[in-house]
Design an enzyme around this catalytic site. Structure first.
Site, short mmCIF file in Angstrom:
data_model
loop_
_atom_site.label_atom_id
_atom_site.label_comp_id
_atom_site.label_asym_id
_atom_site.label_seq_id
_atom_site.Cartn_x
_atom_site.Cartn_y
_atom_site.Cartn_z
N GLY A 293 -9.83 -59.66 -5.74
CA GLY A 293 -10.08 -59.19 -7.11
C GLY A 293 -11.51 -58.68 -7.13
O GLY A 293 -12.43 -59.40 -6.73
N LYS A 294 -11.68 -57.45 -7.59
CA LYS A 294 -13.03 -56.86 -7.51
C LYS A 294 -14.06 -57.68 -8.29
O LYS A 294 -15.19 -57.85 -7.86
CB LYS A 294 -13.01 -55.42 -8.01
CG LYS A 294 -12.23 -54.50 -7.07
CD LYS A 294 -12.26 -53.06 -7.51
CE LYS A 294 -11.20 -52.24 -6.77
NZ LYS A 294 -11.36 -52.20 -5.31
N GLY A 295 -13.63 -58.22 -9.45
CA GLY A 295 -14.56 -59.01 -10.25
C GLY A 295 -14.98 -60.27 -9.51
O GLY A 295 -16.17 -60.56 -9.34
N ASN B 106 -17.54 -44.77 -5.45
CA ASN B 106 -17.59 -44.24 -4.09
C ASN B 106 -17.22 -42.75 -4.17
O ASN B 106 -16.99 -42.23 -5.27
CB ASN B 106 -16.70 -45.05 -3.14
CG ASN B 106 -15.23 -44.95 -3.48
OD1 ASN B 106 -14.80 -44.03 -4.17
ND2 ASN B 106 -14.44 -45.89 -3.01
N THR C 258 -21.72 -44.36 -3.48
CA THR C 258 -21.66 -45.00 -2.16
C THR C 258 -20.83 -44.10 -1.23
O THR C 258 -19.81 -43.54 -1.63
CB THR C 258 -21.07 -46.42 -2.24
OG1 THR C 258 -19.78 -46.36 -2.84
CG2 THR C 258 -21.95 -47.34 -3.07
N GLY D 26 -19.77 -44.88 2.09
CA GLY D 26 -19.19 -45.56 3.26
C GLY D 26 -20.20 -45.61 4.41
O GLY D 26 -21.34 -46.06 4.23
N ASP E 74 -12.96 -55.41 8.87
CA ASP E 74 -12.23 -55.18 7.62
C ASP E 74 -13.21 -54.72 6.55
O ASP E 74 -14.13 -55.45 6.20
CB ASP E 74 -11.54 -56.49 7.21
CG ASP E 74 -10.73 -56.38 5.93
OD1 ASP E 74 -10.54 -55.24 5.44
OD2 ASP E 74 -10.27 -57.43 5.44
N ASP F 168 -17.61 -54.25 -3.11
CA ASP F 168 -17.91 -55.38 -4.00
C ASP F 168 -19.18 -56.10 -3.55
O ASP F 168 -20.00 -56.51 -4.38
CB ASP F 168 -16.73 -56.36 -4.02
CG ASP F 168 -15.47 -55.70 -4.55
OD1 ASP F 168 -15.59 -54.80 -5.40
OD2 ASP F 168 -14.38 -56.08 -4.11
N SER G 251 -20.80 -57.86 5.60
CA SER G 251 -19.50 -58.29 5.04
C SER G 251 -18.30 -57.74 5.79
O SER G 251 -17.23 -58.34 5.77
CB SER G 251 -19.40 -57.91 3.57
OG SER G 251 -19.14 -56.53 3.44
O1 RIB Z 1 -12.43 -54.23 -3.64
C1 RIB Z 1 -11.51 -54.97 -2.91
C2 RIB Z 1 -10.57 -55.70 -3.80
O2 RIB Z 1 -9.82 -54.80 -4.57
C3 RIB Z 1 -9.58 -56.58 -3.07
O3 RIB Z 1 -10.06 -57.87 -2.86
C4 RIB Z 1 -8.35 -56.51 -3.94
O4 RIB Z 1 -8.17 -57.64 -4.73
C5 RIB Z 1 -8.50 -55.24 -4.71
O5 RIB Z 1 -8.09 -55.25 -6.00
#
Ligand code: RIB
Length: 292
Positions: free
Chosen positions: A39-41, A186, A213, A215, A240, A246, A276
């Site tokens: 989840g981005k948040g 991005n 951003t 990349g 990954d 995020d 990360s």
């Molecule tokens: O930015 C990456 C996130 O976006 C992932 O963790 C996934 O939950 C997606 O919604």
């Protein structure tokens, strides 16, 4: 300690590593499957907390097994969850991710994240006080648009700086642009938000506000005088890239709240993002300050 309020999605990531994407109608073998916290948040909240900020999260999960462990994970990462809501009518948010040679593609299913409607925001004085005490607010686009607009409006009224990470991309009005402190799309999000416009023109128009951003190429902004591009840190073995953006946003917020210059914030955020991407899972590789 700097205080950060993150308003956004909290989801479970279902991640498959595979050698290539399947064609329509085709079945292929995957290499690995695992679930991760995402989840981005939530990712941005965890990134900032690992780097030493005091973080509070606003959002929603479902009343299912996922919801409980999503909340526990935030707690374990020192993110405040007092105002995270649990709803019965929708399942917890989820994301279905394939990782091919380190690069990801994502299908996001909002679920309970969509239940975080404008009414959920600032339901009581404590929640409003939480905003007023914050040094910065971060929000992304995995919540309903009306919630984002209400949050940005309230933050603006209370003069709290807003970092808006427009992912996934949505069009933005001039009025909203005025109210935010930083916008961090991005490249592909930029194209969707500003169709037909060049990055350099928009950087100049929104100097010291728009940060694109890029990349592996780093991140770029206009400092009021010229375009500044801060190169990314080269990583030998990318595992990954999920959550790299995020991590960038969470780290950027931490550096900004510490009073660093815009260029220093971007440099710090690039470093955190580079660390990360060396582990599988959005949150697993997010570094502490010592690791950076
Ligand atoms: O930015 C990456 C996130 O976006 C992932 O963790 C996934 O939950 C997606 O919604």
């Amino acid at each position: 300690m700097s205080k950060l309020l993150v308003v956004g999605s909290i989801s479970t990531d279902f991640v498959v590593e595979t050698k290539r994407e399947p064609k329509v109608g085709e079945t292929i073998f995957g290499e690995t499957f695992q679930t991760y916290f995402g989840g981005k948040g939530a990712n941005q909240a965890v990134a900032a907390a690992r780097l030493g900020a005091e973080v509070e999260m606003f959002g929603a999960v479902g009343s299912d097994v996922f919801g409980e462990s999503l909340i526990n994970n935030l707690k374990e990462n020192n993110v405040g969850v007092e105002y995270v809501q649990t709803v019965d009518h929708l399942p917890s948010g989820s994301a279905f991710i394939t990782v091919v040679n380190g690069d990801n593609s994502i299908i996001y299913v909002a679920g309970a994240n969509d239940a975080y409607t404008p009414d959920c925001l600032f339901q009581n004085q404590q929640q409003l006080d939480m905003l007023k005490r914050s040094d910065m607010v971060i929000v992304q686009n995995e919540l309903p648009q009306a919630t984002i607009e209400k949050l940005i409006d309230q933050s603006n009224q209370n003069r709290i700086p807003v970092l808006y990470n427009p992912a996934p991309a949505r069009k933005i009005t001039e009025k909203l642009m005025e109210f935010i402190t930083f916008l961090t799309p991005n490249e592909s999000e930029f194209q969707e938000m500003f169709p037909g416009q060049s990055i350099s023109e928009m950087l100049e128009k929104y100097s010291n506000k728009l940060i694109v951003t890029l990349g592996q190429k780093g991140a770029t902004f206009h400092d009021g005088d010229k375009i500044v591009t801060v190169p990314a840190i080269e990583v030998e073995h990318v595992v990954d890239t999920t959550g790299a953006g995020d991590t960038f946003n969470g780290a950027f917020a931490v550096a900004y709240m510490e009073g660093q210059s815009l260029e220093e914030c971007v440099r710090f955020a690039n470093k955190a993002a580079a660390v990360s991407i060396q582990k599988l899972g959005a949150q697993n590789g997010m570094p502490t300050k010592e690791e950076i």
